[in-house]
Design an enzyme around this catalytic site. Sequence first.
Site, PDB file in Angstrom:
ATOM      1  CE1 TYR A 178      -1.043  -2.739 -10.310  1.00 49.24           C
ATOM      2  CE2 TYR A 178      -1.368  -1.358  -8.434  1.00 49.24           C
ATOM      3  CZ  TYR A 178      -0.805  -1.973  -8.993  1.00 49.24           C
ATOM      4  OH  TYR A 178       0.548  -1.823  -8.646  1.00 49.24           O
ATOM      5  CG  HIS A 197       2.794   0.582 -13.391  1.00 58.65           C
ATOM      6  ND1 HIS A 197       1.415   0.404 -13.471  1.00 58.65           N
ATOM      7  CD2 HIS A 197       3.439  -0.238 -12.545  1.00 58.65           C
ATOM      8  CE1 HIS A 197       1.542  -0.821 -12.749  1.00 58.65           C
ATOM      9  NE2 HIS A 197       2.668  -1.178 -12.224  1.00 58.65           N
TER      10      HIS A 197
END
Length: 321
Positions: free
Chosen positions: A52, A138
């Site tokens: 992010y 992830h």
Amino acid sequence: MSASEALAVPALGYGAANVGNLFRPLSDDESWAILEAAWDSGIRYFDTAPHYGLGLSERRLGAFLQTKPRGEYVLSTKVGRLLRPNPDHDGGLDTANDFHVPDDLQRVWDFSNDGIRAGLDESRERLGIEQIDLLYLHDPERHDLDLALAEALPALEQLRSDGQVSAIGIGSMVSDALAASVRSADLDLVMVAGRYTLLEQPAAAEVLPACRETGTGIVAASVFNSGLLASSEPRRDGRYEYGQLPDELWERLVRIARVCADHAVPLPAAAIQFPLQSDVVRSVVVGGSRPAQLQQNAEYAALQIPGGLWAELADEGLIPA
């Protein structure tokens, strides 16, 4: 050990991709105000990732959480992508990944034991917080799911065994990857992104049963389906993941919105609370790029929803019975 024994995760969390400048740039002050609004609204679970904003989300979230008592919140981040200098950086932005940050770093996949441990250490450094409660792998299917099952998940299990983190899991948008991971490793929680929502529930076929069998909890993310469920009056031109909304899903959305309206329940409130109707869902994580959105989502999460709404949706075949 079940997820509830390993780590108690609050029912509502904030997903901090937006403070990594997802879709639009935010100043440090704007990001702080968003996180403050989340905290003031009672949110005590915060999720981030190196992905992010190439570490910006972790840095901003960490700076904020350092001002709060460590025992009062749950913090999760993710591993699998390491951030390394980008030799091709020429002053551009990371907009190819939807983040408005300089692309002076690049993401490098690393599912090895050393790579997983390095990812945790580097996240701790960016966050400025040593104790990370929950560590997810992830998007393993975007790199190599077989390698994830063979190397990355055992590395996570070892980190938990060593006391480096309290709980482990994976985060993914792909039901097959989620189910395979749950069945191959001793995971505490999995983050199911956009696959168990009021609009569509593909995870109900395999992921939920696998979690039920193994005692693995679910954190439901992307529950607004790219924003389609974020308003009580859905728009036909709304974005669905990476393209246009298919006709069949639009028709389903219209039917769901009608049932919600008949019960005087805001569609976003039903979207937030739907996943928690399942016995294996522990938490719902929502995003937000403005303080008012965080305040509103917390109110929606606390709204009393009549049982008749869920019953009618199930009768119409719009949610699992």
